[in-house]
Design an enzyme around this catalytic site. Structure first.
Site: not given
Ligand code: SIN
Length: 280
Positions: A104, A106, A255, A270
């Site tokens: 995806h 974000d 990612h 995050r």
């Molecule tokens: C996310 O999708 O923001 C999380 C990525 C992760 O935890 O590696």
């Protein structure tokens, strides 16, 4: 050996052929403007960059993040009580789902999706818990000229995380109602990066249908683009260590949080940086 590629303050070592680089030589808690300018240059060149052995408390982390732009809050989950700008991405040993474990970009369900996302590793499983990244520049470049022409003027509908009922399985993360926050947006299937001018494929798990096509036409095309965009050749996979901070360019990267560490704890902080313009 680290490469310098014209950087005065950084060493930059690519982690794969298509995207990703480890950057060393800087303390993110104590950055001069010229160092930040080089970091930004490395970010645009490599799409996702990683800094090992950083020691940032919440205040220093937020202050580093603010250098990149305004901080955006994630509409479906609560941030830390004292620092709502930080979303704790947490999988407890008994949790059966990992946040972000699908390809995806974000928050592509809002009109102006985020520019970048940062992840700071705090607790990691003994093995696994890597994050994979895919370059949407390379995905675009590898399409045939005919397919590029077909996609050139199409838009795709992206919707919010109501498609992920598995959030209920994350006992350590606190969900919230997105309230008035927008959770549906149309975006071009091919976008132009506002800083580099490069074209990128613009699909991910939030993308559900192509405007103006029937479901029978849209679904196989989207399915193909979804598979194509994450071909191994366009990806890198990063192994975190505690104290590593990564930042990716949400305008040209998908990612995937790899959920292969059941029974162990993984805790990341995050921060998401707001976008500056709708994709074009
Ligand atoms: C996310 O999708 O923001 C999380 C990525 C992760 O935890 O590696």
């Amino acid at each position: 050996m680290p490469t310098t590629d014209g950087y005065e303050f950084l060493q930059v070592q690519p982690v794969a052929g298509s995207l990703g680089a480890e950057v060393s030589g800087v303390d993110l808690g104590d950055l001069a403007d010229q160092q930040f300018e080089e970091i930004h240059r490395a970010f645009l060149a490599h799409q996702v960059i990683f800094f090992r052995d950083q020691q940032l408390d919440e205040v220093a982390y937020i202050s580093f993040a603010r250098r990149w732009g305004d901080i955006m809050l994630y509409p479906y989950m609560q941030g830390l009580p004292d620092h709502p700008e930080i979303l704790q991405v947490l999988k407890e040993p008994e949790d059966t789902y990992a946040f972000g474990s699908q390809w995806h970009t974000d928050s592509s369900f809002i009109t102006v999706p985020p520019k970048a996302t940062m992840l700071y590793a705090l607790e990691l499983p003994p093995a696994g818990g890597d994050t994979a990244y895919a370059s949407m520049y390379h995905a675009y470049d590898a399409l045939s000229d005919g397919m590029k022409r077909i996609l050139a003027d199409l838009r795709v509908l992206n919707i919010g995380d109501q498609r992920v009922p598995r959030f209920d399985e994350l006992k350590g993360m606190k969900q919230q109602d997105p309230g008035e926050v927008q959770t549906r947006a149309y975006h071009p299937l091919i976008r132009t990066h506002p800083d580099t001018g490069r074209k990128a494929l613009n699909v991910g798990a939030h993308s559900i249908e192509i405007e103006g096509l029937t479901k029978e036409e849209s679904s196989p095309l989207l399915e193909y683009l979804y598979m194509h965009g994450t071909r191994q050749e366009f990806t890198c996979r990063f192994r975190w260590q505690e104290g590593t901070l990564g930042i990716w360019d949400n305008r040209c990267v998908q990612h995937y949080a790899i959920d292969d560490y059941q029974g162990h704890r993984r805790r990341m902080h995050r921060i998401t940086i707001a976008g500056e313009e709708a994709p074009f």
